[in-house]
Design a protein around this motif. Structure first.
Motif, short mmCIF file in Angstrom:
data_model
loop_
_atom_site.label_atom_id
_atom_site.label_comp_id
_atom_site.label_asym_id
_atom_site.label_seq_id
_atom_site.Cartn_x
_atom_site.Cartn_y
_atom_site.Cartn_z
N ARG A 198 0.84 -1.20 0.00
CA ARG A 198 0.00 0.00 0.00
C ARG A 198 0.89 1.27 0.00
O ARG A 198 2.02 1.24 0.51
CB ARG A 198 -0.92 0.00 1.21
N PRO A 199 0.43 2.34 -0.59
CA PRO A 199 1.23 3.59 -0.66
C PRO A 199 1.34 4.26 0.69
O PRO A 199 0.45 4.08 1.54
CB PRO A 199 0.46 4.45 -1.66
N ALA A 200 2.46 4.91 0.90
CA ALA A 200 2.69 5.65 2.15
C ALA A 200 3.36 6.99 1.82
O ALA A 200 4.10 7.11 0.83
CB ALA A 200 3.57 4.84 3.08
N GLN A 201 3.18 8.01 2.58
CA GLN A 201 3.74 9.34 2.41
C GLN A 201 4.40 9.80 3.70
O GLN A 201 4.05 9.35 4.77
CB GLN A 201 2.64 10.35 2.01
N GLY A 202 5.34 10.70 3.53
CA GLY A 202 6.02 11.26 4.69
C GLY A 202 7.52 11.17 4.56
O GLY A 202 8.04 10.51 3.66
N ALA A 203 8.20 11.82 5.45
CA ALA A 203 9.67 11.82 5.38
C ALA A 203 10.21 10.50 5.88
O ALA A 203 9.69 9.91 6.83
CB ALA A 203 10.24 12.95 6.21
#
Length: 277
Positions: A198-203
């Protein structure tokens, strides 16, 4: 008072004497119970010739029926002892009960055994019973030939009680194995490992570029069948025995002699015709 004669035969004199004592202890007179055997007859020989008539002479009045005479003769010939008891009708059942409790011979069973050994119950020319019968007949003929004496036999039937073992049937118990299907429901747990992208975002953190390993094991349950044998009951076969007294009712016959005196006698003040029985 009407009387009867009951008989029993024993293998030994001691058994016959024990049965005689039992009857005497129940109130029978000593003179009404007697024992006859070849041994007793032989022991009396030589004491006084007038006292001993011989074995068959002393018991010939017991052989009334043709059916019993050969069996009694054979039993005595084989060393048995014959017990006879003269009792009143009122005490017949009591005396029979006393003899049934003794070790008396079952004459029916014993005669079957003798027949299997080759014995015949027919009265032959050389048998003791035949000689006894011939001697009696000869005495009667001689008495009649003289013209001085004639005789009418007085007879009676004797009740003979014995016992035998019979088969009443039985019970047979057996066990056997029966198979029958059974069904039981059981809940089983199963584990599954799922992989999802699944896609994930963030630093990204500083350690994002290091090597990592994740392991997951799938587990599951399966049915296990085991059988245990247990005792749920039992069947018991038990045999018991009990003593019972059975009353035997029968009839016996006897002859009676009636004398009519019809002789003519001189008449007088104290003389008259008489009738006796």
């Amino acid at each position: 008072m009407t009387t009867r004669t009951i008989t029993a035969i024993y293998d030994s004199e001691s058994e016959a004497q024990a049965a005689r004592q039992q009857l005497l202890s129940h109130g029978l007179d000593d003179g009404d119970v007697r024992i006859v055997s070849q041994q007793l007859s032989s022991r009396r020989v030589g004491t006084d010739p007038g006292d001993d008539k011989g074995l068959w002479e002393s018991i010939k009045d017991l052989f009334v029926g043709d059916d019993d005479r050969p069996a009694y003769s054979e039993g005595l010939r084989r060393g048995g002892c014959l017990l006879t008891a003269r009792v009143t009708d009122e005490r017949t059942d009591e005396a029979i009960g006393v003899l049934e409790a003794t070790n008396a011979i079952d004459l029916d069973q014993r005669t079957e055994q003798w027949r299997a050994e080759g014995w015949s119950d027919e009265i032959s020319d050389d048998s003791d019973a035949y000689r006894m019968e011939q001697d009696t007949a000869t005495s009667a003929r001689l008495a009649g030939a003289t013209g001085d004496e004639r005789s009418i036999p007085v007879a009676e039937e004797r009740l003979r009680v014995g016992k035998r073992e019979v088969d009443r049937g039985g019970v047979r118990v057996r066990s056997y194995v029966v198979e029958e299907p059974v069904r039981e429901d059981v809940s089983l747990r199963e584990e599954r490992v799922e992989i999802e992208r699944r896609p994930a975002q963030g630093a990204a953190g500083a350690d994002v570029f290091r090597e990592q390993t994740i392991e997951a094991t799938e587990r599951g349950e399966e049915a296990v069948v085991a059988k245990d044998a247990v005792v749920t009951g039992e069947v018991v076969v038990r045999k018991t025995a009990e003593e019972r007294t059975e009353t035997v009712d029968d009839t016996v016959r006897h002859t009676e002699v009636e004398v009519d005196d019809t002789r003519t006698k001189p008449r007088g003040p104290s003389t008259r015709n008489k009738r006796s029985t």
